[in-house]
Design a protein around this motif. Structure first.
Motif, short mmCIF file in Angstrom:
data_model
loop_
_atom_site.label_atom_id
_atom_site.label_comp_id
_atom_site.label_asym_id
_atom_site.label_seq_id
_atom_site.Cartn_x
_atom_site.Cartn_y
_atom_site.Cartn_z
N LEU A 81 -43.44 -35.16 10.32
CA LEU A 81 -42.85 -36.12 9.11
C LEU A 81 -42.18 -35.19 8.04
O LEU A 81 -43.08 -34.54 7.41
CB LEU A 81 -43.55 -37.35 8.78
N ILE A 82 -41.10 -35.15 7.94
CA ILE A 82 -40.36 -34.31 6.97
C ILE A 82 -39.50 -35.24 6.17
O ILE A 82 -38.90 -36.02 6.54
CB ILE A 82 -39.61 -32.95 7.60
N PRO A 83 -39.53 -34.86 4.68
CA PRO A 83 -38.83 -35.42 3.87
C PRO A 83 -37.48 -35.50 3.85
O PRO A 83 -36.46 -36.20 3.32
CB PRO A 83 -39.41 -35.39 2.54
N TYR A 90 -36.18 -26.85 8.36
CA TYR A 90 -36.03 -26.76 9.76
C TYR A 90 -36.75 -25.48 10.06
O TYR A 90 -37.68 -25.16 10.97
CB TYR A 90 -34.67 -26.81 10.06
N GLY A 91 -36.47 -24.29 9.41
CA GLY A 91 -37.12 -23.16 9.54
C GLY A 91 -38.70 -23.26 9.35
O GLY A 91 -39.49 -22.59 10.13
N HIS A 119 -29.33 -26.81 11.93
CA HIS A 119 -30.27 -25.88 12.99
C HIS A 119 -29.52 -24.52 12.86
O HIS A 119 -28.39 -24.24 13.16
CB HIS A 119 -29.84 -26.44 14.26
N GLY A 120 -30.33 -23.55 12.40
CA GLY A 120 -29.60 -22.14 12.18
C GLY A 120 -30.77 -21.30 11.89
O GLY A 120 -32.05 -21.54 11.87
N GLY A 121 -30.35 -20.06 11.47
CA GLY A 121 -31.17 -19.02 10.97
C GLY A 121 -31.96 -18.35 12.15
O GLY A 121 -31.73 -18.72 13.39
N ALA A 122 -32.61 -17.17 12.11
CA ALA A 122 -33.44 -16.57 13.03
C ALA A 122 -34.62 -17.43 13.70
O ALA A 122 -35.58 -17.54 12.73
CB ALA A 122 -33.66 -15.18 12.73
N PRO A 123 -34.75 -17.42 14.91
CA PRO A 123 -36.02 -18.45 15.37
C PRO A 123 -37.17 -17.40 15.17
O PRO A 123 -36.89 -16.17 15.30
CB PRO A 123 -35.44 -18.71 16.86
#
Length: 170
Positions: A81-83, A90-91, A119-123
């Motif tokens: 659960l994220i505000p 997301y990261g 959705h982005g950045g390096a996983p």
């Protein structure tokens, strides 16, 4: 030119086969987000004939987001659960998920997700992202879980977001 593009794209099955050759353990997971807020989720109800049903609605726009990771093969799932839904949160959720499933050199995770703008950045190490085509929620296995998540809050009006989150977190 169009044929070259199609041939250069790897299908999910091909990605799984390639990953299985390179890693000891490979698992397929799916990720999606669901907004939950004070605006109630309403569904039809039975009522005695002639008696109207009243639904009290709080029009306050306060919400939180439920992130769900599901492994379709085993049914294992992880929830957060994220505000907010932003690139940094997301990261952090992705890093925490990678730690929970022990993704890394020994365990490779193919993660299917939609094309949301955050959705982005390096996983993290051990996670490979597979993007679904735009506007294709029917391909996302996690979409089927939202009815179950809403079951605990359907046709209820909560006084605060904290009260709603306590119910949904159970």
């Amino acid at each position: 030119m169009r044929r070259q593009r199609r041939n250069s794209r790897e299908t999910l099955t091909e990605q799984l086969r390639r990953a299985e050759l390179l890693h000891k353990k490979v698992s397929l997971w799916a990720l999606d987000e669901h907004r939950i807020g004070l605006h109630p989720t309403l569904r039809p109800l039975w009522a005695p004939i002639g008696e109207p049903l009243l639904a009290f609605i709080d029009t306050t726009y306060k919400w939180s987001y439920l992130h769900a990771f599901v492994c379709p093969e085993t049914g294992e799932s992880h929830y957060w659960l994220i505000p907010e839904v932003t690139l940094p949160t997301y990261g952090k959720v992705l890093d925490e998920f990678a730690r929970n499933v022990n993704a890394g050199a020994e365990h490779h995770v193919l993660l299917v997700e939609d094309n949301a703008r955050f959705h982005g950045g390096a996983p993290p190490e051990g996670i490979e992202i597979v993007r679904l085509p735009p506007y294709s929620p029917e391909l996302q296995p996690v979409e089927r879980l939202w009815q179950l998540a809403d079951e605990t809050i359907v046709n209820k009006c909560f006084k605060s977001l904290e009260e709603l989150l306590q119910v949904i977190s159970k």
